[in-house]
Write a protein that holds these residues in place. Sequence first.
Motif, PDB file in Angstrom:
ATOM      1  N   TRP A 239       0.865  -1.349   0.093  1.00 43.97           N
ATOM      2  CA  TRP A 239      -0.053  -0.211   0.007  1.00 43.97           C
ATOM      3  C   TRP A 239       0.860   1.248   0.105  1.00 43.97           C
ATOM      4  CZ3 TRP A 239      -0.692   3.864   3.725  1.00 43.97           C
ATOM      5  CH2 TRP A 239      -1.787   4.812   3.447  1.00 43.97           C
ATOM      6  N   THR A 240       0.623   2.148  -0.798  1.00 45.11           N
ATOM      7  CA  THR A 240       1.205   3.397  -0.898  1.00 45.11           C
ATOM      8  C   THR A 240       0.424   4.570  -0.786  1.00 45.11           C
ATOM      9  OG1 THR A 240       2.875   2.402  -2.646  1.00 45.11           O
ATOM     10  CG2 THR A 240       2.607   4.734  -2.348  1.00 45.11           C
ATOM     11  N   PRO A 241       0.347   5.347   0.385  1.00 43.77           N
ATOM     12  CA  PRO A 241      -0.574   6.392   0.572  1.00 43.77           C
ATOM     13  C   PRO A 241      -0.559   7.309  -0.631  1.00 43.77           C
ATOM     14  CG  PRO A 241       1.346   6.951   1.940  1.00 43.77           C
ATOM     15  CD  PRO A 241       1.450   5.362   1.064  1.00 43.77           C
ATOM     16  N   THR A 242      -1.841   7.882  -1.156  1.00 41.77           N
ATOM     17  CA  THR A 242      -2.089   8.815  -1.990  1.00 41.77           C
ATOM     18  C   THR A 242      -1.842  10.145  -1.454  1.00 41.77           C
ATOM     19  OG1 THR A 242      -4.533   8.847  -1.564  1.00 41.77           O
ATOM     20  CG2 THR A 242      -3.543   7.282  -3.287  1.00 41.77           C
ATOM     21  N   ASP A 243      -1.512  11.056  -2.335  1.00 43.52           N
ATOM     22  CA  ASP A 243      -1.347  12.516  -1.903  1.00 43.52           C
ATOM     23  C   ASP A 243      -2.572  13.299  -2.273  1.00 43.52           C
ATOM     24  OD1 ASP A 243      -0.455  14.792  -0.859  1.00 43.52           O
ATOM     25  OD2 ASP A 243       0.769  15.161  -2.733  1.00 43.52           O
ATOM     26  N   THR A 244      -3.705  13.132  -1.508  1.00 45.11           N
ATOM     27  CA  THR A 244      -5.167  13.679  -1.436  1.00 45.11           C
ATOM     28  C   THR A 244      -5.357  14.767  -0.596  1.00 45.11           C
ATOM     29  OG1 THR A 244      -6.169  12.208  -0.268  1.00 45.11           O
ATOM     30  CG2 THR A 244      -5.752  11.573  -2.525  1.00 45.11           C
ATOM     31  N   VAL A 245      -4.181  15.293   0.127  1.00 41.52           N
ATOM     32  CA  VAL A 245      -4.464  16.244   1.126  1.00 41.52           C
ATOM     33  C   VAL A 245      -5.347  17.402   0.641  1.00 41.52           C
ATOM     34  CG1 VAL A 245      -3.629  17.637   2.961  1.00 41.52           C
ATOM     35  CG2 VAL A 245      -2.851  15.528   2.918  1.00 41.52           C
ATOM     36  N   ARG A 246      -4.636  18.018  -0.571  1.00 40.72           N
ATOM     37  CA  ARG A 246      -5.064  19.207  -1.027  1.00 40.72           C
ATOM     38  C   ARG A 246      -6.524  18.883  -1.443  1.00 40.72           C
ATOM     39  NH1 ARG A 246      -1.996  22.128  -5.671  1.00 40.72           N
ATOM     40  NH2 ARG A 246      -1.499  23.855  -4.461  1.00 40.72           N
TER      41      ARG A 246
END
Length: 104
Positions: free
Chosen positions: A45-52
């Motif tokens: 699992w690789t976290p996605t960069d969805t913070v924005r």
Amino acid sequence: ERPAWGSSIFAEREVLLDASNNYLVDGNLTVEVDIQVMLDKPPAWTPTDTVRSDMLEFLDAADNTDVSFEICSEDENTLLYAHGPILAARCSTLASLAEDCDPD
């Protein structure tokens, strides 16, 4: 010999303090570290960069907001939803307008 994790080959204190080895110069210790990571397969699992996008969606949604401003113009009235803690932290003037209002 003390047990070590990773490698049992460490420099002795005397070697580090010996000025002729140039490890300790003017109180600064120079250390060279080589790291090698070996993976048989990619991580599961690789976290996605969805913070924005998550924050923009959070700010655009009326759900869970505790403040709304009615913006009136000649053509239309629009509700602008906001989050009280964000207003308090980022815009004290708007936050003060919302303090004394009826929550309904």
